[in-house]
Design a protein around this motif. Structure first.
Motif, short mmCIF file in Angstrom:
data_model
loop_
_atom_site.label_atom_id
_atom_site.label_comp_id
_atom_site.label_asym_id
_atom_site.label_seq_id
_atom_site.Cartn_x
_atom_site.Cartn_y
_atom_site.Cartn_z
N GLU A 1 -6.39 1.98 -6.16
CA GLU A 1 -7.65 2.34 -5.50
C GLU A 1 -7.39 2.80 -4.07
OE1 GLU A 1 -9.07 -2.12 -4.25
OE2 GLU A 1 -9.56 -1.40 -6.25
N PRO A 2 -8.21 3.72 -3.56
CA PRO A 2 -8.02 4.20 -2.18
C PRO A 2 -8.40 3.13 -1.17
CG PRO A 2 -10.02 5.12 -3.13
CD PRO A 2 -9.35 4.36 -4.23
N ILE A 3 -7.89 3.26 0.03
CA ILE A 3 -8.17 2.31 1.10
C ILE A 3 -9.01 3.00 2.16
CG2 ILE A 3 -7.18 0.83 2.88
CD1 ILE A 3 -4.69 0.56 1.17
N ASP A 4 -10.28 2.65 2.22
CA ASP A 4 -11.17 3.08 3.31
C ASP A 4 -11.11 4.56 3.63
OD1 ASP A 4 -11.86 0.41 3.58
OD2 ASP A 4 -10.27 0.03 5.03
N CYS B 1 -3.31 4.14 -0.60
CA CYS B 1 -3.83 3.51 -1.82
C CYS B 1 -3.20 2.12 -1.95
CB CYS B 1 -3.48 4.32 -3.06
SG CYS B 1 -4.05 6.02 -3.02
N ARG B 2 -3.81 1.30 -2.77
CA ARG B 2 -3.24 -0.01 -3.06
C ARG B 2 -3.27 -0.27 -4.56
NH1 ARG B 2 -7.09 -3.89 -4.28
NH2 ARG B 2 -5.64 -5.58 -3.88
N TYR B 3 -2.28 -0.98 -5.05
CA TYR B 3 -2.24 -1.40 -6.45
C TYR B 3 -2.96 -2.74 -6.58
CZ TYR B 3 1.69 1.88 -7.33
OH TYR B 3 2.48 2.98 -7.46
N GLN B 4 -3.58 -2.96 -7.74
CA GLN B 4 -4.08 -4.29 -8.03
C GLN B 4 -2.87 -5.24 -8.07
OE1 GLN B 4 -3.84 -6.47 -10.70
NE2 GLN B 4 -5.72 -7.66 -10.60
N PRO B 5 -2.94 -6.41 -7.41
CA PRO B 5 -1.74 -7.25 -7.26
C PRO B 5 -1.03 -7.57 -8.57
CG PRO B 5 -3.51 -8.07 -5.88
CD PRO B 5 -4.10 -6.98 -6.71
N LEU B 6 -1.78 -7.89 -9.61
CA LEU B 6 -1.15 -8.25 -10.87
C LEU B 6 -0.45 -7.05 -11.49
CD1 LEU B 6 -0.81 -10.72 -12.61
CD2 LEU B 6 -2.86 -10.07 -13.85
N PHE B 7 -1.08 -5.88 -11.40
CA PHE B 7 -0.48 -4.66 -11.91
C PHE B 7 0.81 -4.36 -11.16
CE2 PHE B 7 -0.91 0.19 -12.34
CZ PHE B 7 -0.33 0.19 -13.60
N SER B 8 0.77 -4.55 -9.84
CA SER B 8 1.97 -4.32 -9.03
C SER B 8 3.09 -5.26 -9.44
CB SER B 8 1.62 -4.51 -7.55
OG SER B 8 2.72 -4.23 -6.74
N ARG C 1 0.86 -1.18 0.00
CA ARG C 1 0.00 0.00 0.00
C ARG C 1 0.89 1.23 0.00
NH1 ARG C 1 -2.41 1.10 5.92
NH2 ARG C 1 -0.55 0.72 7.15
N VAL C 2 0.37 2.31 -0.57
CA VAL C 2 1.19 3.49 -0.81
C VAL C 2 0.56 4.70 -0.13
CG1 VAL C 2 2.31 4.89 -2.58
CG2 VAL C 2 1.69 2.53 -3.09
N HIS C 3 1.38 5.45 0.58
CA HIS C 3 0.96 6.71 1.18
C HIS C 3 1.62 7.83 0.39
CE1 HIS C 3 0.63 10.02 4.06
NE2 HIS C 3 -0.34 9.33 4.64
N PRO C 4 0.94 8.94 0.17
CA PRO C 4 1.56 10.04 -0.59
C PRO C 4 2.92 10.47 -0.04
CG PRO C 4 -0.78 10.46 -0.31
CD PRO C 4 -0.48 9.25 0.50
N ASP C 5 3.04 10.57 1.29
CA ASP C 5 4.32 10.98 1.86
C ASP C 5 5.40 9.95 1.58
OD1 ASP C 5 3.06 13.20 2.78
OD2 ASP C 5 2.82 12.49 4.84
N LEU C 6 5.05 8.67 1.67
CA LEU C 6 6.03 7.62 1.38
C LEU C 6 6.38 7.63 -0.11
CD1 LEU C 6 7.71 5.18 2.03
CD2 LEU C 6 5.64 3.78 2.06
#
Length: 920
Positions: A349-352, A357-364, A319-324
Motif C-alpha cells: 500500500e502507498p504511504i501518504d 510503499c509498505r508491505y503488510q508485515p506478515l506478507f513481508s 518501506r520501498v521506494h521505486p528508485d531503491l
C-alpha cells in the motif's frame, strides 16, 4: 433458465411492471442463442449465481453489515480489499441476512467473463436466477466480443419499471478489468433509476468514474482498513475457535496480521493445533504456518516473474521506494510494478501520497522466508545496497538499520565516523533511533570506529563514565604504532571527550580542560574540507554546547551563560534541535539563579516547545527546562507549581546521571522544604549529594549555599558558616550566603566587610542586587538605623518587583515584615509581595494588603512552640529543660531560633510577639 410469470408470481418480490409475457424459448435478438447459454455457446454455470455459504465460525460484524445496508439505500456500494480480507463473506452474510431493500441477485465473476457479451449474459441470467423477471424484449447478447447499446438501454428501462428495487451483487469484479464492461455498468446504473442497487466486490477499484459518484454522494465504500478486524472482533474469533482462554494473545495477533481476516483465521487454526497457543501467538514463525502457503499461492505465485522478483527483494525493507527497488532488482520498472501492486491491494500500500510503499508485515515476513530459502546468501548483499542508498539519500537511521540487519557493523561504524555522522547519535530527529540500532552492536569489535560509535551511544544514554571508557579504547586504537587515523576520527574523539566532561578535580581543571578540548575540536574541524563540515552543523553546535557545560560544571556561571547563548545562536538546523533544547534549558536555569526570572521562563518554555513538537520522535530529553521553571516558580512563591515542575524534572532521563541536574534538583527540593518551615527535610534533601563522592565546583557551590540556608533555618549559624567553608568558596552567591550567616551569628562587622566586595558590581544579576540590598537593610536594622533599613528595603522591593521575586523576602526573616508594619506606606506600595497566598506559621495568608501586626513567614517548629508556651508560664530555662526532658543547652538553642524568627532579643518580647501572631 427461461424467465416466466409463473416463477415471478412464486417469488413474489421481483414482479415486473410490464405486462406478463408468455413463456418463451428464450431467443436472442442477435443470433438466437438460448438464454441459458453464453454467446460463445458454452453453458452458463449456475454455481456463479449462488450466494456463497458463510463459514460456520464466521464472526458477525454488525458494524459492516449496517454500512452495507446503508449503502444499498443508494445506487452504488463498493467493497474493496486484498485477498482474504473478508469481502465475499461480508457480502454473503448481508445477502443472507434479509436486510436488502429487495431481491438480491448474485454473480461471481471470473477470468473467463472478460468478453463483454459473456459478462452481460451472466448478468441477465443472474437476475433471472434470482427471480427478477424481465421482459423478453430485453434480449440476450448475440456476440461474445461486444454488446449492442440497445440491449443495455432495454435492460435499464426494464429495471427502472420494477415495482421493488433489486440489488445486484457482482463479486470478483477484478477479474473483468475491461473498459467496455464497466462503461456498460455505469450506463445501466445511471439509467435504471433507483430500482437498481449495485454492490461491487473487488480487490481493485473498478474502471468506473468513482470520482463522479463521490462528488454526487451516490457511492458508499467499504475498504481494506474498514474490513480489518477490531480487537473485539478478533477476540470473538478466538472464542469461536475454542480459544476463549487466550484473549491476551489478541494484541500479538493483530500486530502481526493488522486485522487481516484470513490471517487471523489461519492463526486461530494453528493455535488450536499448538501445544502452547499463547506462545504460538507471540512468536510463531511464518515458515511454520499455513499463512505462508496461503500468501505464496494466492498472492505471490499469481504474479509475473518480474513482480515476484521485486516483491522478494523488497521484502527486506520496512518501506520501498521505486528508485531503491530498482537498485535492489537492477531493473528500471519498479515504479510501474509498485503502482500495479498498490492498485490491486496485493498487500502493498502507498504511504501518504508519496512514492513510498509498505508491505503488510506478515506478507513481508513470508517473502523474506521465501528469499532466504530460494536465494541463500543474497539477503546480506541486498541489505548493504539498501543501506548505502538510504544513507546517501538522507535516511541515515534506516540505512544503519539495514546494515545492522546484515551484521555489517564495520561498514556502519566506518561510515558514521568517516562521514562526520556521529553527531546524529546525540542530536536531531534520528538520534534515538540510531542509538537503538548501535546499542545492539557487539562490544568486542576491534578498531577505533566501533569504539567511537559505542562511546556516543553511551553518552546518548547519559552514561558519561561508559563514554569515557570507550573513548579510552578508541584513542588507544588511534595511537597504535603505525596507525594513521583520519582527521574525521580524531575530530569525533575530541568532540566526545568534550561532551563527556572531565572528572571533577577542581575549578581550573574542569574549565581549563573543557576550553582546551574545545579549541582542539575546532582546530581539527578546520583541517577538514569545508563542504563536509558545513554539511554537518551539529558538530559545531555540539562543540559550543560541550564548552558551555564544562564552564557551568567548573563554577564559572557568567562565562557559561555567554557560552550557552552562543550555542543557541548556532542551532539553526533541524539536526541541532536537541542541542538547542538543552542549551535553552541550561541557560534558563542559570538565568533563574541570577534572578532574571522572565527571561528564564521564556527560554525554558521555548525549550519545552522543542520537546513537545510531535514532528520529532521521542528522544532522551533533558529535564533541565522543567527544573528551571521550578526554580522560577519557587522564587515567585508559587510553591505548588514549583513542586509539580520539580517532579517532572526528577522523572526525566538525565536525573540521576547529570551532576548539574542532580545538584539543582536537590537545591530546589531543599528550598521548597524550607518554604514550608521544614528545615530537617531541607537538610535531608541535600544529604544524598554529600555521599556521592567529589563534586565539580559548580554543583558543590550550589549545594553548599543551599545547605547553609537550611542550617540558618535550623537556628545554627555556625554550621551554616562551616558548610560554606567546606565548598571552598567562590562566587557572589557564596559570599552572600556567608554574609547572611555572619549576620545571624551577630558578627555585624565581618558581614559588612564581606558586602563591600559586592557593592555596585557591574555584572551583578537581579537576585544578587536584591540580596545585597536586603542584607544591608538587615544590618541597618540591627544597628537601630530604621530609616536606612526601610530605604534599603524599599530599593530591594523595587528591584524585585519587575520579576515578582518573593523568596528573598520570605526567607530573610520576620524583620522584613516588622519593618513593613512600622512603615505602612512602604507596605502599601509593595502589595504585590503578598498578592498570592503565603505561608504564615503553617497557615495561609491571603489578605494581600499590608500587615497590621508583625507577620512571621518562617514557621516555628512544634518543639519551639512548646518551649515558648513554657516561657509564657514564666518558667526558667532549667525548669523548661526539666519539663521537656531536654538539656539546658538544647533549650537555649530553641530559644535563639525563636528569637531570630520573631525578630526579638528577649523572652518577654518573644511572648508578646507570639500572642500578636496568635501562636499562644
Amino acid at each position: 433458465m427461461p424467465r416466466s410469470t409463473a416463477s415471478a408470481a412464486a417469488a413474489g418480490d421481483g414482479e415486473s411492471a410490464l405486462p406478463a409475457l408468455r413463456p418463451r424459448a428464450a431467443v436472442s435478438g442477435r443470433g438466437g442463442a438460448p438464454a441459458h447459454l453464453a454467446p460463445t455457446g458454452d453453458p452458463l454455470l449456475a454455481a456463479k449465481f449462488s450466494v456463497p455459504s458463510v463459514p460456520r465460525k464466521a464472526i458477525r460484524r454488525q458494524r459492516l453489515l449496517d454500512r452495507l445496508t446503508e449503502g444499498t439505500a443508494g445506487p452504488l456500494t463498493l467493497i474493496t480489499g486484498p485477498a482474504g480480507a473478508g469481502k465475499t463473506t461480508l457480502a454473503a452474510s448481508w445477502a443472507r441476512g434479509g436486510s436488502a431493500p429487495g431481491p438480491v441477485a448474485w454473480l461471481t465473476a471470473e477470468q473467463d467473463d472478460r468478453a463483454p457479451g459473456v459478462f452481460w449474459a451472466y448478468v441477465l441470467e443472474a437476475l433471472n436466477h434470482h427471480q427478477v423477471v424481465l421482459p423478453d424484449e430485453v434480449g440476450q447478447p448475440g456476440s461474445a466480443d461486444r454488446v449492442d447499446h440497445s440491449l443495455l438501454a432495454r435492460l435499464a428501462s426494464a429495471l427502472a419499471q420494477l415495482r421493488r428495487p433489486v440489488v445486484l451483487v457482482i463479486d470478483g469484479l477484478e477479474h473483468v478489468p475491461v473498459r467496455a464492461v464497466t462503461s456498460g455498468l455505469d450506463f445501466v446504473l445511471n439509467h435504471a433509476g433507483p430500482q437498481l442497487r449495485l454492490v461491487l466486490v473487488s480487490r481493485v477499484d473498478p474502471l468506473l468514474p468513482l470520482h463522479r459518484y463521490r462528488a454526487d454522494g451516490r457511492i458508499r465504500e467499504i475498504r481494506g482498513p474498514d474490513l480489518a478486524f477490531t480487537r473485539q472482533e478478533a477476540a470473538r474469533l478466538l472464542r469461536g475457535h475454542g480459544l476463549g482462554g487466550h484473549e491476551e494473545s489478541v494484541d500479538a495477533l493483530l500486530a502481526r496480521t493488522e486485522g487481516w481476516a484470513a490471517g487471523l483465521r489461519l492463526c486461530a487454526l494453528e493455535m488450536q493445533r499448538a501445544d502452547d497457543p499463547a506462545e504460538f501467538a507471540r512468536s510463531f514463525a511464518a515458515s511454520q504456518s499455513a499463512l505462508a502457503d496461503y500468501l505464496l499461492t494466492e498472492v505471490f505465485a499469481a504474479q509475473p516473474a518480474a513482480t515476484q522478483e521485486l516483491l522478494m527483494r523488497g521484502s527486506i525493507l520496512d518501506r520501498v521506494h521505486p528508485d531503491l527497488a530498482n537498485v535492489l532488482t537492477e531493473r528500471e520498472d519498479a515504479e510501474w510494478i509498485l503502482a500495479e501492486l498498490t492498485r490491486a491491494h496485493l498487500f502493498v500500500e502507498p504511504i501518504d501520497s508519496t512514492p513510498w510503499c509498505r508491505y503488510q508485515p506478515l506478507f513481508s515476513e513470508v517473502l523474506r522466508m521465501h528469499l532466504r530459502h530460494h536465494r541463500p546468501g543474497l539477503e546480506p548483499r541486498l541489505r548493504r545496497r539498501a543501506a548505502t542508498w538510504l544513507a546517501d539519500t538522507g535516511r541515515l537511521a534506516e540505512g544503519m538499520e539495514q546494515a545492522a540487519a546484515a551484521a555489517d557493523w564495520e561498514w556502519a561504524c566506518t561510515r558514521m565516523v568517516g562521514r562526520l555522522e556521529i553527531g546524529h547519535l546525540l542530536t536531531g530527529p534520528e538520534a534515538a533511533r540510531l542509538e537503538r540500532v548501535f546499542s545492539a552492536m557487539p562490544g568486542d569489535l576491534p578498531g577505533a570506529a566501533p569504539a567511537l560509535v559505542a562511546a556516543a551511544c553511551a553518552l546518548a544514554r547519559y552514561d558519561t563514565a561508559g563514554c569515557r571508557a570507550r573513548l579510552d579504547r578508541a584513542e588507544d586504537a588511534l595511537r597504535k604504532p603505525g596507525a594513521r587515523p583520519a582527521p574525521e576520527a580524531r575530530l569525533a574523539a575530541a568532540l566526545l571527550r568534550l561532551l563527556a566532561g572531565a572528572p571533577a578535580q577542581g575549578g581550573d581543571d574542569v574549565c581549563g580542560t573543557a576550553e582546551s578540548v574545545a579549541r582542539r575540536t575546532r582546530e581539527l574541524a578546520e583541517r577538514l574540507p569545508r563542504p563536509l563540515v558545513e554539511a554537518h552543523q551539529e558538530i559545531e553546535a555540539l562543540r559550543r554546547y560541550g564548552l558551555a557545560c564544562g564552564l557551568q560544571l567548573g563554577g564559572r556561571p557568567d562565562e557559561a551563560m555567554a557560552a550557552f547563548d552562543h550555542a543557541v545562536e548556532g542551532c539553526t538546523a533541524e539536526v541541532t534541535r536537541t542541542v538547542r533544547q538543552g542549551s535553552l534549558g541550561r541557560l534558563a536555569l542559570m538565568e533563574s539563579e541570577r534572578g532574571e526570572l522572565s527571561r528564564a521562563e521564556k527560554h525554558a518554555l521555548l525549550a519545552l516547545e522543542l520537546i513537545g513538537d510531535r514532528s520529532v520522535p521521542p528522544t532522551p530529553w533533558s529535564g533541565i527546562s522543567h527544573l528551571a521553571l521550578a526554580a522560577v516558580a519557587l522564587e515567585r512563591g508559587e510553591l505548588r507549581a514549583a513542586r509539580r515542575r520539580l517532579d517532572l524534572a526528577a522523572a526525566s532521563p538525565d536525573a540521576g546521571h547529570d551532576p548539574v541536574t542532580d545538584a539543582e534538583i536537590a537545591v530546589v527540593r531543599s528550598r521548597l522544604e524550607l518554604a514550608h518551615g521544614r528545615w530537617q527535610a531541607a537538610l535531608a534533601a541535600l544529604k544524598g549529594d554529600t555521599d556521592a563522592g567529589p563534586l565539580a565546583p559548580g554543583p558543590a557551590q550550589r549545594l553548599a549555599v543551599a545547605r547553609s540556608a537550611a542550617q540558618l533555618a535550623r537556628g545554627d549559624p555556625e554550621s551554616a558558616i562551616a558548610a560554606l567553608a567546606e565548598s571552598g568558596g567562590g562566587g557572589a552567591a557564596h559570599t552572600l550566603a556567608l554574609v547572611q550567616a555572619r549576620l545571624a551569628a551577630g558578627d555585624l562587622d565581618r558581614a559588612l566587610g564581606l558586602l563591600v566586595s559586592l557593592d555596585r558590581r557591574p555584572d551583578a544579576g537581579t537576585a544578587e542586587q536584591i540580596r545585597v540590598l536586603l542584607l544591608r537593610s538587615r544590618a541597618a536594622a540591627l544597628a537601630q538605623d530604621t530609616d536606612a533599613a526601610c530605604r534599603l528595603l524599599h530599593d530591594a522591593l523595587a528591584t524585585a518587583r519587575p520579576e515578582r521575586a518573593r523568596r528573598p523576602f520570605t526567607e530573610a526573616g520576620a524583620w522584613v515584615w516588622h519593618l513593613l508594619a512600622q512603615r505602612p506606606e512602604l507596605a502599601t506600595g509593595h502589595a504585590w509581595l503578598l498578592d498570592r497566598p503565603a505561608r504564615v506559621n503553617g497557615t495561609s495568608r491571603t489578605d494581600g494588603g499590608r500587615p497590621s501586626t508583625p507577620v512571621m513567614v518562617e514557621t516555628l517548629t512544634d518543639r519551639e512552640r512548646e518551649v515558648l508556651r513554657h516561657g509564657a508560664e514564666l518558667l526558667s530555662t532549667e525548669e523548661i529543660a526539666e519539663a521537656m526532658y531536654l538539656s539546658v543547652n538544647t533549650v537555649k538553642t530553641h530559644l535563639r531560633s525563636i528569637y531570630r524568627k520573631l525578630t526579638v532579643s528577649r523572652r518577654a518580647d518573644a511572648v508578646r510577639r507570639a500572642r500578636e501572631l496568635h501562636l499562644l
